[in-house]
Motif scaffolding. Structure first.
Motif, mmCIF file in Angstrom:
data_model
loop_
_atom_site.group_PDB
_atom_site.id
_atom_site.type_symbol
_atom_site.label_atom_id
_atom_site.label_comp_id
_atom_site.label_asym_id
_atom_site.label_seq_id
_atom_site.Cartn_x
_atom_site.Cartn_y
_atom_site.Cartn_z
ATOM 1 N N PRO A 1 0.815 -1.222 0.000
ATOM 2 C CA PRO A 1 0.000 0.000 0.000
ATOM 3 C C PRO A 1 0.849 1.273 0.000
ATOM 4 O O PRO A 1 0.538 2.231 -0.709
ATOM 5 C CB PRO A 1 -0.835 -0.128 1.276
ATOM 6 N N ARG A 2 1.936 1.274 0.786
ATOM 7 C CA ARG A 2 2.800 2.455 0.803
ATOM 8 C C ARG A 2 3.507 2.655 -0.526
ATOM 9 O O ARG A 2 3.709 3.784 -0.978
ATOM 10 C CB ARG A 2 3.817 2.334 1.936
ATOM 11 N N LEU A 3 3.899 1.539 -1.150
ATOM 12 C CA LEU A 3 4.541 1.638 -2.458
ATOM 13 C C LEU A 3 3.578 2.228 -3.479
ATOM 14 O O LEU A 3 3.952 3.113 -4.268
ATOM 15 C CB LEU A 3 5.014 0.256 -2.907
ATOM 16 N N ARG A 4 2.329 1.741 -3.482
ATOM 17 C CA ARG A 4 1.323 2.268 -4.405
ATOM 18 C C ARG A 4 1.075 3.745 -4.153
ATOM 19 O O ARG A 4 0.969 4.553 -5.088
ATOM 20 C CB ARG A 4 0.021 1.491 -4.253
ATOM 21 N N ALA A 5 0.975 4.129 -2.874
ATOM 22 C CA ALA A 5 0.731 5.534 -2.539
ATOM 23 C C ALA A 5 1.904 6.401 -2.977
ATOM 24 O O ALA A 5 1.712 7.517 -3.479
ATOM 25 C CB ALA A 5 0.495 5.670 -1.040
ATOM 26 N N GLY A 6 3.134 5.896 -2.802
ATOM 27 C CA GLY A 6 4.312 6.658 -3.220
ATOM 28 C C GLY A 6 4.372 6.851 -4.722
ATOM 29 O O GLY A 6 4.670 7.958 -5.209
ATOM 30 N N VAL A 7 4.098 5.787 -5.464
ATOM 31 C CA VAL A 7 4.091 5.885 -6.936
ATOM 32 C C VAL A 7 3.005 6.856 -7.394
ATOM 33 O O VAL A 7 3.223 7.674 -8.298
ATOM 34 C CB VAL A 7 3.891 4.492 -7.569
ATOM 35 N N ALA A 8 1.823 6.764 -6.764
ATOM 36 C CA ALA A 8 0.725 7.672 -7.122
ATOM 37 C C ALA A 8 1.106 9.124 -6.852
ATOM 38 O O ALA A 8 0.797 10.014 -7.655
ATOM 39 C CB ALA A 8 -0.533 7.299 -6.339
ATOM 40 N N ALA A 9 1.791 9.376 -5.734
ATOM 41 C CA ALA A 9 2.202 10.748 -5.411
ATOM 42 C C ALA A 9 3.224 11.268 -6.425
ATOM 43 O O ALA A 9 3.162 12.433 -6.847
ATOM 44 C CB ALA A 9 2.784 10.798 -3.998
ATOM 45 N N LEU A 10 4.159 10.409 -6.835
ATOM 46 C CA LEU A 10 5.150 10.822 -7.835
ATOM 47 C C LEU A 10 4.491 11.138 -9.175
ATOM 48 O O LEU A 10 4.830 12.132 -9.839
ATOM 49 C CB LEU A 10 6.213 9.734 -7.997
ATOM 50 N N LEU A 11 3.555 10.284 -9.585
ATOM 51 C CA LEU A 11 2.841 10.533 -10.838
ATOM 52 C C LEU A 11 2.024 11.825 -10.754
ATOM 53 O O LEU A 11 1.967 12.597 -11.725
ATOM 54 C CB LEU A 11 1.923 9.355 -11.162
ATOM 55 N N ALA A 12 1.408 12.080 -9.597
ATOM 56 C CA ALA A 12 0.627 13.302 -9.422
ATOM 57 C C ALA A 12 1.518 14.531 -9.529
ATOM 58 O O ALA A 12 1.151 15.523 -10.174
ATOM 59 C CB ALA A 12 -0.084 13.276 -8.066
ATOM 60 N N MET A 13 2.706 14.475 -8.915
ATOM 61 C CA MET A 13 3.624 15.617 -9.008
ATOM 62 C C MET A 13 4.092 15.847 -10.442
ATOM 63 O O MET A 13 4.244 16.985 -10.897
ATOM 64 C CB MET A 13 4.808 15.399 -8.073
ATOM 65 N N ALA A 14 4.319 14.742 -11.181
ATOM 66 C CA ALA A 14 4.724 14.879 -12.582
ATOM 67 C C ALA A 14 3.617 15.526 -13.408
ATOM 68 O O ALA A 14 3.884 16.389 -14.273
ATOM 69 C CB ALA A 14 5.081 13.504 -13.150
ATOM 70 N N LEU A 15 2.369 15.139 -13.162
ATOM 71 C CA LEU A 15 1.248 15.742 -13.883
ATOM 72 C C LEU A 15 1.080 17.210 -13.536
ATOM 73 O O LEU A 15 0.790 18.042 -14.404
ATOM 74 C CB LEU A 15 -0.035 14.965 -13.579
ATOM 75 N N LEU A 16 1.247 17.552 -12.269
ATOM 76 C CA LEU A 16 1.147 18.959 -11.863
ATOM 77 C C LEU A 16 2.260 19.780 -12.504
ATOM 78 O O LEU A 16 2.042 20.924 -12.912
ATOM 79 C CB LEU A 16 1.198 19.073 -10.339
ATOM 80 N N ALA A 17 3.455 19.195 -12.586
ATOM 81 C CA ALA A 17 4.565 19.906 -13.236
ATOM 82 C C ALA A 17 4.295 20.117 -14.720
ATOM 83 O O ALA A 17 4.724 21.119 -15.310
ATOM 84 C CB ALA A 17 5.862 19.115 -13.035
ATOM 85 N N SER A 18 3.552 19.167 -15.340
ATOM 86 C CA SER A 18 3.257 19.298 -16.774
ATOM 87 C C SER A 18 2.352 20.478 -17.083
ATOM 88 O O SER A 18 2.250 20.895 -18.246
ATOM 89 C CB SER A 18 2.613 18.000 -17.291
ATOM 90 N N LEU A 19 1.687 21.025 -16.063
ATOM 91 C CA LEU A 19 0.798 22.165 -16.293
ATOM 92 C C LEU A 19 1.562 23.389 -16.776
ATOM 93 O O LEU A 19 0.961 24.319 -17.321
ATOM 94 C CB LEU A 19 0.026 22.504 -15.014
#
Length: 247
Positions: free
Chosen positions: A4-22
């Motif tokens: 669960p922590r691994l999934r949450a960490g990957v999701a957070a990294l992907l979210a930051m990448a998407l926010l940076a793409s803005l």
């Protein structure tokens, strides 16, 4: 390994990448303001953060459906003819949005269609068990009738309005099916925790803190505060901090 922590960490990294793409030039207009297409990575990033939090709470499948729902809605907004002129918003015709919408938006919407259909088939018995005793057939029929009749704004072109009505109804049914899957797959213990949290926030129905007739209602005050906060946020972010008469 704590999955669960691994999934949450990957999701957070992907979210930051998407926010940076803005900040990518392709998602900005000539003045540097985000264009409508920026809604898709923004909503998907928010959905991924929600997924990470829900995964840690033990609701991975429900969180995955919630991610798909939020991301799909952001993609669906790209098919709406809104613009800056004074006119009713309409869903673009299938011929137009299939030709003009970015391919990855169409892929996201198509993926949602397939996933929701497959999920409803796979989880049909669970849906019947959860809702069969609470929802009557006439209620479902009434809901579908209202959904169909209110899915599209009336247009001068009757033929175009009929096409929009059926197309919009399909999108609405997929969105409702997606939310239904997120709800029925939510584990009972997580649902109980969410219910306890909402009771603390809004007050338990019929509890000792429930107001007398004509008294102050905490639910009303909290709901009003949330509406005010969202409206203020839209005024700052969307409406550029001043009134727009056309909007």
């Amino acid at each position: 390994m704590n999955l669960p922590r691994l999934r949450a960490g990957v999701a957070a990294l992907l979210a930051m990448a998407l926010l940076a793409s803005l900040w990518h030039p392709s998602l900005r207009d000539a003045s540097g303001f985000p264009i409508a297409l920026a809604v898709v990575p923004l909503t998907t990033a928010f959905a991924l953060l929600l997924f990470g939090a829900a995964t840690l709470a033990g609701a991975t499948e429900a969180a995955a459906w919630a991610v798909l729902s939020i991301a799909g809605f952001g993609a669906f907004l790209q098919l709406i003819d809104a613009g800056t002129t004074v006119h009713y918003q309409h869903l673009r015709s299938p011929a137009l949005f299939l030709r003009s919408a970015p391919a990855w938006v169409l892929v996201l919407i198509g993926s949602q269609f397939i996933a929701v259909l497959a999920g409803l088939v796979r989880r049909r018995q669970l849906i019947v068990d959860r809702l069969g005793a609470r929802v009557r057939p006439w209620q479902v029929a009434l809901l579908l009738t209202l959904l169909f009749g209110l899915s599209a704004t009336v247009s001068r072109d009757v033929a175009a309005w009929v096409v929009e009505l059926f197309t919009a109804t399909v999108f609405q049914l997929v969105a409702l099916g997606n939310l239904l899957l997120a709800g029925v797959t939510l584990p009972d213990r997580v649902a109980a925790r969410v219910g306890a949290w909402t009771d603390r926030l809004f007050g338990a129905p019929g509890g000792p803190s429930a107001p007398d007739e004509g008294g102050l209602d905490r639910f009303a005050f909290v709901a009003a505060a949330i509406v005010f906060a969202v409206s203020a946020g839209l005024a700052v972010i969307v409406y550029q901090r001043h009134p727009h008469l056309l909007d």
